[in-house]
Design an enzyme around this catalytic site. Structure first.
Site, PDB file in Angstrom:
ATOM      1  N   HIS A 480      35.972   9.412 -17.635  1.00  0.00           N
ATOM      2  CA  HIS A 480      35.135   9.718 -18.798  1.00  0.00           C
ATOM      3  C   HIS A 480      34.688  11.171 -18.774  1.00  0.00           C
ATOM      4  O   HIS A 480      33.581  11.497 -19.184  1.00  0.00           O
ATOM      5  CB  HIS A 480      33.898   8.798 -18.827  1.00  0.00           C
ATOM      6  CG  HIS A 480      34.236   7.351 -19.010  1.00  0.00           C
ATOM      7  ND1 HIS A 480      33.300   6.356 -18.917  1.00  0.00           N
ATOM      8  CD2 HIS A 480      35.404   6.732 -19.300  1.00  0.00           C
ATOM      9  CE1 HIS A 480      33.878   5.173 -19.123  1.00  0.00           C
ATOM     10  NE2 HIS A 480      35.160   5.383 -19.349  1.00  0.00           N
TER      11      HIS A 480
HETATM   12  C1  LIG Z   1      42.912   5.537 -17.028  1.00  0.00           C
HETATM   13  C2  LIG Z   1      41.863   5.713 -18.065  1.00  0.00           C
HETATM   14  C3  LIG Z   1      41.042   4.636 -18.376  1.00  0.00           C
HETATM   15  C4  LIG Z   1      40.058   4.777 -19.356  1.00  0.00           C
HETATM   16  N1  LIG Z   1      39.390   3.674 -19.773  1.00  0.00           N
HETATM   17  C5  LIG Z   1      38.620   3.748 -20.890  1.00  0.00           C
HETATM   18  C6  LIG Z   1      38.107   2.579 -21.490  1.00  0.00           C
HETATM   19  O1  LIG Z   1      38.371   1.456 -21.071  1.00  0.00           O
HETATM   20  N2  LIG Z   1      37.303   2.720 -22.588  1.00  0.00           N
HETATM   21  C7  LIG Z   1      36.999   3.950 -23.113  1.00  0.00           C
HETATM   22  O2  LIG Z   1      36.242   4.012 -24.074  1.00  0.00           O
HETATM   23  N3  LIG Z   1      37.493   5.074 -22.567  1.00  0.00           N
HETATM   24  C8  LIG Z   1      38.323   5.004 -21.487  1.00  0.00           C
HETATM   25  N4  LIG Z   1      38.888   6.138 -20.986  1.00  0.00           N
HETATM   26  C9  LIG Z   1      38.469   7.452 -21.530  1.00  0.00           C
HETATM   27  C10 LIG Z   1      39.055   7.817 -22.893  1.00  0.00           C
HETATM   28  O3  LIG Z   1      40.368   7.317 -23.037  1.00  0.00           O
HETATM   29  C11 LIG Z   1      39.027   9.352 -23.029  1.00  0.00           C
HETATM   30  O4  LIG Z   1      37.701   9.797 -22.842  1.00  0.00           O
HETATM   31  C12 LIG Z   1      39.502   9.819 -24.398  1.00  0.00           C
HETATM   32  O5  LIG Z   1      40.790   9.304 -24.670  1.00  0.00           O
HETATM   33  C13 LIG Z   1      39.501  11.346 -24.489  1.00  0.00           C
HETATM   34  O6  LIG Z   1      39.748  11.723 -25.824  1.00  0.00           O
HETATM   35  P1  LIG Z   1      39.965  13.248 -26.269  1.00  0.00           P
HETATM   36  O7  LIG Z   1      40.266  13.231 -27.723  1.00  0.00           O
HETATM   37  O8  LIG Z   1      38.805  14.063 -25.817  1.00  0.00           O
HETATM   38  O9  LIG Z   1      41.214  13.740 -25.431  1.00  0.00           O
HETATM   39  P2  LIG Z   1      42.714  13.134 -25.388  1.00  0.00           P
HETATM   40  O10 LIG Z   1      42.767  11.793 -25.986  1.00  0.00           O
HETATM   41  O11 LIG Z   1      43.189  13.302 -23.992  1.00  0.00           O
HETATM   42  O12 LIG Z   1      43.511  14.093 -26.366  1.00  0.00           O
HETATM   43  C14 LIG Z   1      43.955  15.370 -26.033  1.00  0.00           C
HETATM   44  C15 LIG Z   1      45.369  15.515 -26.606  1.00  0.00           C
HETATM   45  O13 LIG Z   1      45.726  16.905 -26.660  1.00  0.00           O
HETATM   46  C16 LIG Z   1      47.057  17.066 -26.232  1.00  0.00           C
HETATM   47  N5  LIG Z   1      47.197  18.437 -25.719  1.00  0.00           N
HETATM   48  C17 LIG Z   1      46.572  18.970 -24.635  1.00  0.00           C
HETATM   49  N6  LIG Z   1      46.920  20.264 -24.497  1.00  0.00           N
HETATM   50  C18 LIG Z   1      47.771  20.563 -25.512  1.00  0.00           C
HETATM   51  C19 LIG Z   1      48.466  21.741 -25.916  1.00  0.00           C
HETATM   52  N7  LIG Z   1      48.357  22.876 -25.238  1.00  0.00           N
HETATM   53  N8  LIG Z   1      49.268  21.682 -27.016  1.00  0.00           N
HETATM   54  C20 LIG Z   1      49.400  20.520 -27.726  1.00  0.00           C
HETATM   55  N9  LIG Z   1      48.742  19.376 -27.394  1.00  0.00           N
HETATM   56  C21 LIG Z   1      47.945  19.405 -26.302  1.00  0.00           C
HETATM   57  C22 LIG Z   1      47.240  16.001 -25.162  1.00  0.00           C
HETATM   58  O14 LIG Z   1      48.614  15.703 -24.932  1.00  0.00           O
HETATM   59  C23 LIG Z   1      46.434  14.836 -25.744  1.00  0.00           C
HETATM   60  O15 LIG Z   1      47.236  13.994 -26.564  1.00  0.00           O
HETATM   61  C24 LIG Z   1      39.857   6.034 -19.992  1.00  0.00           C
HETATM   62  C25 LIG Z   1      40.683   7.109 -19.677  1.00  0.00           C
HETATM   63  C26 LIG Z   1      41.697   6.952 -18.742  1.00  0.00           C
HETATM   64  C27 LIG Z   1      42.609   8.121 -18.463  1.00  0.00           C
END
Ligand SMILES: Cc1cc2nc3c(=O)[nH]c(=O)nc-3n(C[C@H](O)[C@H](O)[C@H](O)COP(=O)(O)OP(=O)(O)OC[C@H]3O[C@@H](n4cnc5c(N)ncnc54)[C@H](O)[C@@H]3O)c2cc1C
Ligand SMILES: *[C@@H]1O[C@H](CO)[C@@H](O)[C@H](O)[C@H]1NC(C)=O
Ligand SMILES: *[C@@H]1O[C@H](CO)[C@@H](O)[C@H](O)[C@H]1NC(C)=O
Length: 548
Positions: A480
């Site tokens: 998280h």
């Molecule tokens: C194993 C695991 C279990 C989890 N369990 C839970 C759960 O049960 N419930 C819950 O609520 N949360 C859970 N989480 C947390 C939650 O999934 C994350 O906090 C959330 O997905 C993050 O969202 P975000 O939009 O900030 O980033 P992300 O969803 O990571 O999005 C970032 C995106 O940007 C892309 N990117 C990065 N750099 C570049 C670049 N230079 N050029 C183009 N694209 C790029 C990446 O490929 C990615 O697709 C878990 C996470 C993990 C890893």
């Protein structure tokens, strides 16, 4: 370039996209607008460029496409290419497979993962879906009704009530026996006591990800390039001032070819924006100047000392319980929300292809420790990190989202100890007895875990069992992680990067702390919420322009 030529150019581009769309319309995922970045033109123009098709990015882009042209650049591939990989039984294997999951280790030695696939973390995560607490929404200054509507918009596509089977039922009963009361039944809400939360896995165990939110998108106005790694954001200077203004990005396809996407000019120029999902600010020259200079980032666009600061995580302490009974495969369903500030979640029957570890994955009780936000200095960011970019910078510096150092703060430790005490009661309860070997006690199990070869700490074999030490020794991440582009420090309350025009950051990196027990519901909600807000601003702006 002349305004009219630009306009014409854009019309032609839109026409090309619609045409290509119809060619690809029966592609997996059902979206005509998903394309490999190798098909991208050398230069293209959009009203909004969303970097990262992740958890927030998909919700945001789908919303913006309702009334503007949107480009999504995602460095990974499509989850629809291998739909069974995201089924509940494949959770561990997909997380360990580096195609969509990029392993990184924080400087504190905490193993962590970063998504590299359309849908982002929702493709890899444990699926638990639970909203933020009311206080969180109030503190964030979000408009309550809009938040409610945005959560509902997300839930219509990706959230489900789980089917609660044997192990999760036993765990739920055990939580109640351990005093984590009252029982609140099934709810997406964050309420003290024990509840069954939502999940992004449907009744058949198929995962629904943020990429499914693109079903809401307007096919004619959105383009999503896959395997498109953004290298940097391009800036000009705002007319009449020296204020930097984002006006495009450079991205690289999987053949190593670079492409440029620019914000559409014409009368919309002042309202169009680049929206950053990942943390490319530093690579693009926005961050602590000395740090950027040290790593050869050139040019430095803006000295922004707070970029990269204030990262945190909910540290987790797992307890593995071997079971004499077969257990169903389940990820998080029942959750205990005690009022002292830690959360207790559990999963069961997770098998990884390493047979030796199998037994230990029968039942896993995870203690999530509420807020812990170390003031982390820039030096804590990973210095070189392979994100498959050929970075021209000295060490390939990129800001990483990193789990914070293992906290020894007395308040955190006390929360953890209280949580572990509750877990011991759960294991020792009547409700749980079917899923542990006779004679196994909570304390005995914790001792045993600490005695495992991977974590041999002889002092725990003595009679003075120290829960504080267990907390320190077994801390890992629950993924998280958040912060680094925090509201009030790097972005304003509208998620606009301070000191720069036409650039926002909308994702978990803006959070001051983690919402509710788990963040994904609120991250998707924020994408929708801000998308709506940006569209309203856009409509107001264009209206005023017309009057003027
Ligand atoms: C194993 C695991 C279990 C989890 N369990 C839970 C759960 O049960 N419930 C819950 O609520 N949360 C859970 N989480 C947390 C939650 O999934 C994350 O906090 C959330 O997905 C993050 O969202 P975000 O939009 O900030 O980033 P992300 O969803 O990571 O999005 C970032 C995106 O940007 C892309 N990117 C990065 N750099 C570049 C670049 N230079 N050029 C183009 N694209 C790029 C990446 O490929 C990615 O697709 C878990 C996470 C993990 C890893
Ligand atoms: C890893 O995941 C990719 C994408 O789902 C898949 O094609 C590949 O076969 C997987 N590799 C292994 C070793 O399972
Ligand atoms: C779309 O844009 C038009 C024209 O600017 C505006 O009148 C309308 O309210 C907008 N709709 C949405 C959903 O933002």
């Amino acid at each position: 370039m002349d305004y009219y030529i630009f306009r014409l150019f854009r019309l032609i581009l839109v026409a090309i996209f619609i045409f290509q769309g119809s060619c690809y319309s029966d592609q997996a995922g059902g979206y005509g607008f998903l394309k490999d970045a190798t098909l991208a033109p050398k230069v293209s123009h959009f009203d909004y460029i969303v970097i990262g098709g992740g958890t927030a990015g998909c919700a945001l882009a789908a919303t913006l496409s309702q009334n503007a042209t949107v480009l999504v650049l995602e460095r990974g591939g499509s989850p629809y290419d291998n739909p069974t990989a995201t089924d509940i039984g494949n959770f561990a294997n997909t997380l360990l497979n580096s195609t969509w999951s990029q392993l990184f280790i924080s400087q504190d030695g905490v193993f962590n993962s970063r998504a590299r696939v359309l849908g982002g973390g929702t493709v890899l995560n444990a699926g638990f879906y639970s909203r933020a607490e009311d206080d969180y929404v109030a503190e964030a200054g979000w408009e309550r009704n809009e938040v409610e509507a945005a959560y509902e918009w997300v839930e219509k596509k990706v959230a489900f009530e789980p089917q609660v089977k044997g192990w999760q039922t036993a765990f739920r009963d055990a939580l109640l026996e351990a005093g984590v009361a009252p029982y609140n039944g099934f709810t997406y809400g964050h309420i003290h006591g024990t509840k069954i939360g939502g999940t992004i896995f449907d009744r058949d165990g198929h995962r629904h990800t943020a990429a499914d939110l693109l079903e809401y998108a307007n096919q004619n106005t959105i383009v999503v390039y896959l395997h498109a790694s953004v290298h940097k954001i391009l800036f000009t200077t705002t007319k009449g001032t020296s204020r930097p203004k984002a006006n495009g990005v450079i991205f690289r396809d999987r053949n190593g070819v670079f492409h440029t996407a620019q914000l559409a000019a014409a009368q919309n120029a002042l309202i169009n924006e680049v929206i950053l999902s990942p943390q490319l600010l530093m690579l693009s020259g926005i961050g602590p100047a000395a740090h950027l200079a040290y790593h050869g980032v050139n040019p430095i666009i803006l000295d922004h000392p707070m970029v990269g600061q204030g990262m945190g995580d909910n540290p987790m302490n797992p307890v593995f319980i071997p079971s004499p009974e077969p257990v169903e495969v389940s990820l998080v369903q029942a959750v205990g929300i005690p009022n002292f500030g830690s959360y207790i979640e559990g999963g069961s029957g997770l098998s990884v292809s390493i047979s030796l570890t199998r037994a230990f994955f029968d039942g896993v009780l995870n203690l999530l420790n509420k807020e812990k936000l170390p003031t982390q200095s820039i030096s804590n960011f990973l210095k070189s990190f392979n994100i498959r970019l050929n970075l021209k910078t000295k060490a390939g510096v990129i800001i990483q989202k990193v789990a914070g150092p293992i906290s020894r703060d007395p308040k955190d430790l006390n929360n953890c100890v209280e949580g572990l005490s509750a877990i011991i009661k759960v294991i020792d309860s009547k409700g749980y007895s079917k899923y542990k070997y006779p004679g196994v006690t909570g304390r005995g199990l914790l001792n045993l875990i600490l005695a495992l070869p991977i974590n041999l700490r002889p002092r725990h074999l003595t009679s003075t069992f120290d829960l504080k030490q267990y907390c320190i020794d077994t801390t890992m991440t629950i993924y998280h992680y958040h912060g680094g582009c925090q509201v009030g420090k790097v972005v304003d309350n509208d998620y606009k990067v301070l000191g720069v025009d036409a650039l926002r950051v909308i994702d978990a990196s803006t959070f001051l702390k983690s919402p509710g027990t788990n963040p994904q519901a609120t991250i998707m909600m924020l994408g929708r919420y801000m998308g709506q807000k940006i569209l309203r601003e856009r409509a107001d702006f264009l209206e005023t322009e017309e009057e003027a």
